[in-house]
Design a protein around this motif. Structure first.
Motif, PDB file in Angstrom:
ATOM      1  N   LEU A 150       4.631   0.457   4.010  1.00 33.49           N
ATOM      2  CA  LEU A 150       5.481  -0.241   3.049  1.00 33.49           C
ATOM      3  C   LEU A 150       5.101  -1.716   3.152  1.00 33.49           C
ATOM      4  O   LEU A 150       5.158  -2.301   4.232  1.00 33.49           O
ATOM      5  N   ARG A 151       4.735  -2.328   2.050  1.00 36.02           N
ATOM      6  CA  ARG A 151       4.334  -3.736   2.080  1.00 36.02           C
ATOM      7  C   ARG A 151       5.027  -4.510   0.961  1.00 36.02           C
ATOM      8  O   ARG A 151       5.224  -3.988  -0.140  1.00 36.02           O
ATOM      9  N   SER A 152       5.390  -5.749   1.260  1.00 37.02           N
ATOM     10  CA  SER A 152       6.025  -6.591   0.246  1.00 37.02           C
ATOM     11  C   SER A 152       5.362  -7.955   0.210  1.00 37.02           C
ATOM     12  O   SER A 152       4.662  -8.352   1.151  1.00 37.02           O
ATOM     13  N   ILE A 153       5.623  -8.686  -0.889  1.00 32.43           N
ATOM     14  CA  ILE A 153       5.106 -10.047  -1.021  1.00 32.43           C
ATOM     15  C   ILE A 153       6.193 -11.076  -0.709  1.00 32.43           C
ATOM     16  O   ILE A 153       6.007 -12.265  -0.949  1.00 32.43           O
ATOM     17  N   LYS A 154       7.344 -10.587  -0.204  1.00 32.75           N
ATOM     18  CA  LYS A 154       8.425 -11.464   0.250  1.00 32.75           C
ATOM     19  C   LYS A 154       8.834 -12.472  -0.824  1.00 32.75           C
ATOM     20  O   LYS A 154       8.965 -13.676  -0.579  1.00 32.75           O
TER      21      LYS A 154
END
Length: 248
Positions: free
Chosen positions: A144-148
């Motif tokens: 799971l990855r986000s760009i914050k």
């Protein structure tokens, strides 16, 4: 006779916000004989950033879809990867009910061995953790990855493309190169504006969950399929007034 599909926007918003969500389905993707109609919930959550908001989304989406069959809709599509209200609506309705999380994650599992969910901010991770656990799909998840970046659920990515698209691209490359993802799933239907860009610059399939869910609605209706009522039994003592009281 056309088959109307009710697409439920899980956050209360005005006509402009609903139109921005509806733009994820350009006319060429809608088969003849089907009419998608985007409808916002009456009230409820703001950002889907907490267990509190997740409960409101479940309740609001369930309320908005409860009368879909009586209103003449042929199917219901839920416009959030959290799949809010999915099980409740399948229990209450006899028409197909489809949600983007379940649809996108299973399609991703057909296209590759491992998929990563690419999203706007870490606050949405619990939404994915909940549905991935329910669907028992963790063995297929690379990361799971986000760009914050705090999302704007009405204006979506409009006006932010130059910055946001590059951040999404960079994080997707990390998911592919560092985490072993061979499919990328956009973590929200609100990210649909980034799909064409990412699909054009990444070396793996990129799934736009709202489009996949809608096309599954068309397929289910064409093939005469719907959810199993053994898996989602109808309530023996329904009390719809509780839901509708919430919206009034």
């Amino acid at each position: 006779m056309s088959s109307r599909i009710k697409i439920i926007v899980p956050i209360p918003m005005g006509a402009d916000g609903v139109a921005a969500r509806a733009s994820q389905l350009p006319a060429h993707l809608v088969l003849p004989g089907f009419v998608p109609e985007f409808v916002s919930v009456a009230k409820g959550a703001a950002l889907g950033d907490s267990a509190y908001d997740m409960l409101l989304m479940d309740f609001a989406v369930a309320e908005a879809g409860m009368r879909a069959q009586q209103e003449g809709y042929a199917a219901v599509c839920i416009d959030t990867v959290s799949d809010s209200g999915l099980a409740a609506l399948r229990s209450r309705l006899d028409i197909p009910v489809i949600a983007p999380g379940q649809a996108a994650f299973h399609v991703a599992s057909m296209l590759g061995k491992k998929f990563s969910i690419l999203t706007m901010w870490d606050e949405w991770f619990p939404l994915y953790e909940k549905v991935l656990t329910e669907y028992r799909l963790w063995p297929r998840v690379a990361s799971l990855r986000s760009i914050k970046t705090r999302p704007d659920l009405e204006e979506l990515l409009a006006g932010k493309e130059e910055v946001v698209f590059k951040k999404l691209e960079a994080e997707a490359h990390r998911a592919i190169e560092e985490d072993g993802a061979d499919v990328i799933v956009l973590g929200s239907t609100t990210m649909h504006q980034s799909h064409a860009y990412l699909a054009g610059c990444l070396p793996v399939p990129v799934i736009n969950p709202g489009q996949v869910a809608y096309k599954l609605c068309e397929m289910f209706l064409t093939l005469g399929l719907r959810h199993s009522k053994k898996a989602y039994p109808a309530p023996q003592a329904p009390n719809d007034a509780v839901y509708h009281g919430f919206a009034n």
